[in-house]
Design a protein around this motif. Sequence first.
Motif, short mmCIF file in Angstrom:
data_model
loop_
_atom_site.label_atom_id
_atom_site.label_comp_id
_atom_site.label_asym_id
_atom_site.label_seq_id
_atom_site.Cartn_x
_atom_site.Cartn_y
_atom_site.Cartn_z
N VAL A 195 -6.19 4.35 -3.08
CA VAL A 195 -5.10 5.09 -2.43
C VAL A 195 -4.74 4.45 -1.10
O VAL A 195 -3.56 4.29 -0.77
CB VAL A 195 -5.48 6.58 -2.26
CG1 VAL A 195 -4.52 7.30 -1.32
CG2 VAL A 195 -5.51 7.28 -3.61
N ILE A 196 -5.74 4.05 -0.34
CA ILE A 196 -5.48 3.36 0.94
C ILE A 196 -4.72 2.06 0.69
O ILE A 196 -3.77 1.74 1.41
CB ILE A 196 -6.80 3.12 1.69
CG1 ILE A 196 -7.36 4.45 2.20
CG2 ILE A 196 -6.60 2.15 2.86
CD1 ILE A 196 -8.76 4.37 2.72
N LEU A 197 -5.13 1.31 -0.32
CA LEU A 197 -4.43 0.06 -0.64
C LEU A 197 -2.97 0.34 -1.03
O LEU A 197 -2.06 -0.40 -0.62
CB LEU A 197 -5.14 -0.68 -1.77
CG LEU A 197 -6.49 -1.31 -1.41
CD1 LEU A 197 -7.16 -1.85 -2.67
CD2 LEU A 197 -6.31 -2.41 -0.39
N LEU A 198 -2.74 1.38 -1.79
CA LEU A 198 -1.36 1.72 -2.19
C LEU A 198 -0.53 2.17 -0.99
O LEU A 198 0.67 1.85 -0.91
CB LEU A 198 -1.38 2.80 -3.27
CG LEU A 198 -1.83 2.34 -4.64
CD1 LEU A 198 -1.96 3.54 -5.58
CD2 LEU A 198 -0.87 1.33 -5.20
N ILE A 199 -1.12 2.90 -0.07
CA ILE A 199 -0.39 3.32 1.13
C ILE A 199 0.01 2.11 1.96
O ILE A 199 1.15 2.02 2.44
CB ILE A 199 -1.24 4.31 1.95
CG1 ILE A 199 -1.36 5.63 1.22
CG2 ILE A 199 -0.66 4.51 3.35
CD1 ILE A 199 -2.37 6.59 1.82
N ILE A 200 -0.90 1.16 2.11
CA ILE A 200 -0.58 -0.05 2.86
C ILE A 200 0.51 -0.85 2.15
O ILE A 200 1.44 -1.34 2.79
CB ILE A 200 -1.85 -0.90 3.06
CG1 ILE A 200 -2.82 -0.18 3.98
CG2 ILE A 200 -1.51 -2.27 3.61
CD1 ILE A 200 -4.19 -0.82 4.06
N ALA A 201 0.43 -0.94 0.84
CA ALA A 201 1.44 -1.68 0.08
C ALA A 201 2.81 -1.02 0.18
O ALA A 201 3.83 -1.70 0.33
CB ALA A 201 1.02 -1.82 -1.38
N SER A 202 2.84 0.29 0.14
CA SER A 202 4.13 0.97 0.23
C SER A 202 4.70 0.91 1.65
O SER A 202 5.92 0.95 1.83
CB SER A 202 4.01 2.42 -0.23
OG SER A 202 3.23 3.16 0.67
N THR A 208 4.57 -1.67 3.59
CA THR A 208 5.13 -3.02 3.81
C THR A 208 6.16 -3.41 2.77
O THR A 208 6.53 -4.57 2.69
CB THR A 208 3.99 -4.06 3.82
OG1 THR A 208 3.35 -4.05 2.55
CG2 THR A 208 2.99 -3.78 4.91
N ARG A 209 6.62 -2.46 2.01
CA ARG A 209 7.52 -2.76 0.90
C ARG A 209 8.88 -3.30 1.34
O ARG A 209 9.53 -4.02 0.60
CB ARG A 209 7.62 -1.52 0.04
CG ARG A 209 8.93 -1.13 -0.49
CD ARG A 209 8.85 0.13 -1.25
NE ARG A 209 8.58 1.23 -0.30
CZ ARG A 209 8.68 2.49 -0.60
NH1 ARG A 209 8.98 2.86 -1.82
NH2 ARG A 209 8.46 3.41 0.29
N ASN A 210 9.33 -2.98 2.55
CA ASN A 210 10.66 -3.39 2.99
C ASN A 210 10.70 -4.78 3.63
O ASN A 210 11.79 -5.28 3.90
CB ASN A 210 11.22 -2.36 3.98
CG ASN A 210 11.47 -1.03 3.30
OD1 ASN A 210 11.79 -0.99 2.12
ND2 ASN A 210 11.29 0.05 4.03
N VAL A 211 9.56 -5.38 3.90
CA VAL A 211 9.51 -6.73 4.47
C VAL A 211 9.14 -7.68 3.32
O VAL A 211 8.01 -7.65 2.84
CB VAL A 211 8.47 -6.81 5.60
CG1 VAL A 211 8.44 -8.19 6.21
CG2 VAL A 211 8.73 -5.75 6.65
N PRO A 212 10.09 -8.51 2.87
CA PRO A 212 9.90 -9.27 1.62
C PRO A 212 8.63 -10.12 1.55
O PRO A 212 7.84 -9.96 0.62
CB PRO A 212 11.15 -10.15 1.55
CG PRO A 212 12.17 -9.45 2.36
CD PRO A 212 11.42 -8.75 3.45
N ILE A 213 8.41 -11.02 2.49
CA ILE A 213 7.24 -11.91 2.38
C ILE A 213 5.94 -11.14 2.60
O ILE A 213 4.93 -11.38 1.94
CB ILE A 213 7.35 -13.12 3.33
CG1 ILE A 213 6.26 -14.14 3.05
CG2 ILE A 213 7.30 -12.68 4.77
CD1 ILE A 213 6.38 -14.81 1.72
N LEU A 214 5.97 -10.19 3.53
CA LEU A 214 4.78 -9.38 3.78
C LEU A 214 4.46 -8.51 2.57
O LEU A 214 3.30 -8.27 2.25
CB LEU A 214 4.99 -8.52 5.03
CG LEU A 214 3.78 -7.75 5.54
CD1 LEU A 214 2.64 -8.70 5.86
CD2 LEU A 214 4.15 -6.94 6.76
#
Length: 84
Positions: A27-34, A36-42
């Motif tokens: 869940v923590i990994l998914l929160i971090i991924a979501s 940074t979703r708006n910055v393409p390379i990140l």
Amino acid sequence: MSNYRDIQTAVRVEKLRIWFAWICGNVILLIIASATRNVPILSVITLVLLLAGFLALTVALFRMTGALNRKALAARREVLGDDL
């Protein structure tokens, strides 16, 4: 016999803790991924790290569960005298 019951209870509790930690980590990994979703390379870097983290957590989960199963089986053999 109570020794075997105590070990079985401890194994069951530890398995629940391991599964809870696996869920929390993902869940923590998914929160971090979501986040940074708006910055393409990140976003790409984060998704790669998400996949690596998921695989690492899953491998650890199954290794720890297997170790607990072996411990419970050894305790069962010791208490019941089975030769499996």
